[in-house]
Each structure stands twice: as C-alpha cells, then as structure tokens.
Scaffold this motif. Structure first.
Motif, PDB file in Angstrom:
ATOM      1  N   ASN A  15     -12.642   8.533  64.610  1.00  0.00           N
ATOM      2  CA  ASN A  15     -12.743   9.100  63.258  1.00  0.00           C
ATOM      3  C   ASN A  15     -13.513  10.419  63.214  1.00  0.00           C
ATOM      4  OD1 ASN A  15     -11.826   8.786  60.665  1.00  0.00           O
ATOM      5  ND2 ASN A  15     -13.761   7.921  59.930  1.00  0.00           N
ATOM      6  N   ALA A  81     -15.532   6.155  72.131  1.00  0.00           N
ATOM      7  CA  ALA A  81     -16.761   5.984  71.329  1.00  0.00           C
ATOM      8  C   ALA A  81     -17.975   6.037  72.251  1.00  0.00           C
ATOM      9  CB  ALA A  81     -16.717   4.660  70.574  1.00  0.00           C
ATOM     10  N   GLY A  82     -18.866   6.983  71.985  1.00  0.00           N
ATOM     11  CA  GLY A  82     -20.034   7.121  72.857  1.00  0.00           C
ATOM     12  C   GLY A  82     -21.203   7.731  72.115  1.00  0.00           C
ATOM     13  N   PRO A 175     -15.133  16.132  79.804  1.00  0.00           N
ATOM     14  CA  PRO A 175     -15.295  17.372  79.055  1.00  0.00           C
ATOM     15  C   PRO A 175     -16.650  18.024  79.345  1.00  0.00           C
ATOM     16  CG  PRO A 175     -14.753  15.497  77.616  1.00  0.00           C
ATOM     17  CD  PRO A 175     -15.167  14.949  78.930  1.00  0.00           C
ATOM     18  N   THR A 177     -19.065  21.083  77.235  1.00  0.00           N
ATOM     19  CA  THR A 177     -19.747  21.078  75.936  1.00  0.00           C
ATOM     20  C   THR A 177     -18.701  21.282  74.843  1.00  0.00           C
ATOM     21  OG1 THR A 177     -21.524  22.231  77.093  1.00  0.00           O
ATOM     22  CG2 THR A 177     -21.713  22.036  74.699  1.00  0.00           C
TER      23      THR A 177
HETATM   24  P1  NAI Z   1     -19.191  12.268  67.853  1.00  0.00           P
HETATM   25  O1  NAI Z   1     -20.552  11.703  67.672  1.00  0.00           O
HETATM   26  O2  NAI Z   1     -18.889  13.601  67.249  1.00  0.00           O
HETATM   27  O3  NAI Z   1     -18.104  11.202  67.420  1.00  0.00           O
HETATM   28  C1  NAI Z   1     -18.178   9.904  67.960  1.00  0.00           C
HETATM   29  C2  NAI Z   1     -17.365   8.936  67.145  1.00  0.00           C
HETATM   30  O4  NAI Z   1     -17.561   7.640  67.734  1.00  0.00           O
HETATM   31  C3  NAI Z   1     -17.831   8.837  65.691  1.00  0.00           C
HETATM   32  O5  NAI Z   1     -16.707   8.700  64.832  1.00  0.00           O
HETATM   33  C4  NAI Z   1     -18.689   7.570  65.692  1.00  0.00           C
HETATM   34  O6  NAI Z   1     -18.713   6.917  64.415  1.00  0.00           O
HETATM   35  C5  NAI Z   1     -17.988   6.726  66.742  1.00  0.00           C
HETATM   36  N1  NAI Z   1     -18.875   5.735  67.338  1.00  0.00           N
HETATM   37  C6  NAI Z   1     -20.096   5.944  67.882  1.00  0.00           C
HETATM   38  N2  NAI Z   1     -20.625   4.780  68.288  1.00  0.00           N
HETATM   39  C7  NAI Z   1     -19.716   3.814  67.997  1.00  0.00           C
HETATM   40  C8  NAI Z   1     -19.689   2.415  68.170  1.00  0.00           C
HETATM   41  N3  NAI Z   1     -20.736   1.743  68.683  1.00  0.00           N
HETATM   42  N4  NAI Z   1     -18.591   1.730  67.775  1.00  0.00           N
HETATM   43  C9  NAI Z   1     -17.538   2.383  67.219  1.00  0.00           C
HETATM   44  N5  NAI Z   1     -17.520   3.719  67.013  1.00  0.00           N
HETATM   45  C10 NAI Z   1     -18.599   4.425  67.397  1.00  0.00           C
HETATM   46  O7  NAI Z   1     -18.983  12.351  69.459  1.00  0.00           O
HETATM   47  P2  NAI Z   1     -18.040  13.312  70.337  1.00  0.00           P
HETATM   48  O8  NAI Z   1     -18.775  14.543  70.691  1.00  0.00           O
HETATM   49  O9  NAI Z   1     -16.716  13.398  69.729  1.00  0.00           O
HETATM   50  O10 NAI Z   1     -17.994  12.452  71.680  1.00  0.00           O
HETATM   51  C11 NAI Z   1     -16.962  11.508  71.915  1.00  0.00           C
HETATM   52  C12 NAI Z   1     -17.037  11.085  73.366  1.00  0.00           C
HETATM   53  O11 NAI Z   1     -16.958  12.241  74.193  1.00  0.00           O
HETATM   54  C13 NAI Z   1     -18.331  10.378  73.749  1.00  0.00           C
HETATM   55  O12 NAI Z   1     -18.032   9.360  74.686  1.00  0.00           O
HETATM   56  C14 NAI Z   1     -19.143  11.480  74.397  1.00  0.00           C
HETATM   57  O13 NAI Z   1     -20.069  10.976  75.320  1.00  0.00           O
HETATM   58  C15 NAI Z   1     -18.049  12.264  75.094  1.00  0.00           C
HETATM   59  N6  NAI Z   1     -18.378  13.636  75.405  1.00  0.00           N
HETATM   60  C16 NAI Z   1     -18.763  14.529  74.441  1.00  0.00           C
HETATM   61  C17 NAI Z   1     -19.075  15.833  74.785  1.00  0.00           C
HETATM   62  C18 NAI Z   1     -19.484  16.858  73.784  1.00  0.00           C
HETATM   63  O14 NAI Z   1     -19.942  17.940  74.215  1.00  0.00           O
HETATM   64  N7  NAI Z   1     -19.340  16.637  72.500  1.00  0.00           N
HETATM   65  C19 NAI Z   1     -19.002  16.272  76.185  1.00  0.00           C
HETATM   66  C20 NAI Z   1     -18.562  15.266  77.111  1.00  0.00           C
HETATM   67  C21 NAI Z   1     -18.261  14.000  76.722  1.00  0.00           C
END
Ligand code: NAI
Length: 244
Positions: A15, A81-82, A175, A177
């Motif tokens: 989402n 989800a992370g 990915p 940043t």
């Molecule tokens: P974000 O925080 O912008 O979005 C994460 C989404 O996951 C949100 O919709 C949140 O509600 C959901 N979420 C979090 N914990 C949850 C749970 N326990 N159960 C269900 N939903 C949950 O994060 P972003 O940046 O989109 O990251 C997504 C993935 O990509 C993560 O695994 C992160 O570690 C990875 N990632 C992100 C990078 C970045 O620079 N943004 C770089 C490399 C990897």
C-alpha cells in the motif's frame, strides 16, 4: 504491456512505497493484484487490499484464504513488507533486533507458507523477495537491518533450490536508496531533513534516488515468463552503489 494478463499476484506491504509501485506495475501489465498491508487506507486503483500484519500468522492465513476463495490460485508472490532500525551493534535493545527479524525475515516465511498451496496451483509461479543493497555492502548504522536483508538473500537461494522442481521460481531484488515514505521518515528524523535528503540522492552514483517504479519493473521481469531460466538470483537496482 499485457504479459501478466490473467495472472494473480500478491504483494505484501503493497500500500506504500516500493510495494505500491510493484502492485501498480503488475496491474498495468494485466495482473489481478491483491495487496496485504497493515495499513489499507487508499489502496492503488484496481487493486484489492487485505488488512494483515505479516507478524501475525492468523492474519496472513486469513488474507490468503480470502484470495484463494476468490481466485483459486496465486501465480506471483512478492514479499516486500519491511521495517528498518538505524543503529550500530551497540545501539538499541535486542527487542529491536527481534522486531526486525519478525517483520523482515519471519514475515516473508509466514507469507510464503500461507501462499505455497495456492502457488502450487498457479502456472509458472514466481516468488520475488525484496532484499536490499545493505545485504552485500556495508552501510553505516544499519547492522540489524543489513542482517535481515542478508538472511533474505540466503533464504531466496535455499528456497529456490527446494521449489524449482515444483516449477516455482524464487528470486530477489536488492534496491539501493529508493524514494519512498520509508526514506522520507528517515530524512525527517534528521536535524536538517533537506540536507539528509540531499545526502540520500548523492550516495547514489547516478545522482538521484531510485524511483520505486524501477524496482517494480525489476520485480515484474523476475516474475515474468521471460525470466523462466532465472532461478535463485538477486537483481541489483541500486544506481551503481555496489559497483563502486
Ligand atoms: P515503506 O515504509 O515506504 O512502505 C512499507 C509498506 O509496508 C507500508 O505500506 C507499510 O504499512 C507496510 N508494512 C510495514 N510493516 C508491515 C507489517 N508488519 N505487516 C504488513 N505490512 C507492513 O517502505 P519501502 O521503502 O517501500 O520499503 C519496502 C521494502 O523495500 C522493505 O522491505 C525495505 O526494507 C526494502 N528496501 C527499501 C529501500 C529504500 O531505500 N526505500 C532500499 C532497499 C530495500
């Protein structure tokens, strides 16, 4: 492109940020997309959102059961989800480590366990796990987070070996940043958010953060029939961070 026409995809954390971009890319290519998220406010257009926290097996099971009732199968599962924790090995409590492992590693395990019976009914099924460039290259103050992302890459290879004979391919993306709410929150926690954001842009050799849609396209490739021979790999989308 319509190369996902009629295929059923499930995206965790779908989402916001990367997961939302993945959901939108797969939807645009013709997939029927279901997202699992703990926050289901305002889902992307044409996508069905299920409220489920990946740390709760019963919530994950209920969402996958609902998807199974509706679709009868799953062709693509994207584990995304992370959460993060900024700190060195001395910072925070072990409860922070446990929280990160619970979401970033066991969250993937719970979802894969719940989805496998449906993936076995899918055609040319694919699992794509979202890891991070921190798995392979040291980034300061990301010890626990990097450990979870390395675990995802090890799990990806081991699961690929276990599942390939069942025609379920497992791969990962790492990915760099990426410009998502996750990075915005990190910038806003800094004394000078604009300067912090500029640092995030500058640490990419390409000079700007990765667009979440670029990760969406990479995930779509790994989940597509064009990646039929791509098994147990990690696709890097990091603007050149690992190359330098
Ligand atoms: P974000 O925080 O912008 O979005 C994460 C989404 O996951 C949100 O919709 C949140 O509600 C959901 N979420 C979090 N914990 C949850 C749970 N326990 N159960 C269900 N939903 C949950 O994060 P972003 O940046 O989109 O990251 C997504 C993935 O990509 C993560 O695994 C992160 O570690 C990875 N990632 C992100 C990078 C970045 O620079 N943004 C770089 C490399 C990897």
């Amino acid at each position: 492109m319509t190369d996902f026409a009629g295929r059923v995809a499930v995206v965790t954390g779908g989402n916001a940020g990367i997961g939302r971009a993945v959901a939108e890319v797969l939807r645009a290519r013709g997939a029927v997309v279901h997202v699992l998220d703990r926050d289901v406010e305002g889902p992307a257009e044409g996508v069905t959102a299920w409220r489920a926290d990946v740390t709760d097996q019963s919530e994950v099971d209920a969402a996958l059961a609902g998807i199974g009732d509706r679709e009868g199968r799953v062709d693509v599962l994207v584990n995304n989800a992370g959460v993060s924790f900024v700190g060195t090995v001395e910072d925070g409590g072990l409860d922070e480590w446990q929280r990160l492992y619970d979401v970033n590693v066991l969250g993937y395990v719970r979802t894969i366990r719940a989805a496998l019976p449906l993936l076995r009914r899918g055609s040319d099924a694919a699992i794509v796990n979202v890891s991070s460039c921190t798995a392979a290259s040291g980034l300061r103050s990301r010890v626990a987070y990097s450990a979870t992302k390395g675990a995802i890459q090890s799990m990806t290879r081991a699961m690929a070996a276990d599942l390939v004979a069942e025609r379920i391919r497992v791969n990962a993306v790492e990915p760099g940043t990426v410009d998502t709410p996750f990075m915005t929150a990190l910038a806003e926690a800094a004394p000078d958010p604009a300067a912090r954001r500029a640092q995030f842009e500058a640490r990419q050799p390409t000079g700007r953060m990765v667009d979440p849609r670029e990760v969406g396209e990479a995930v779509a490739y790994l989940a597509s029939p064009w990646a039929h021979s791509t098994v147990g790999t990690v696709l890097t989308v990091d603007g050149g961070m690992a190359a330098l």
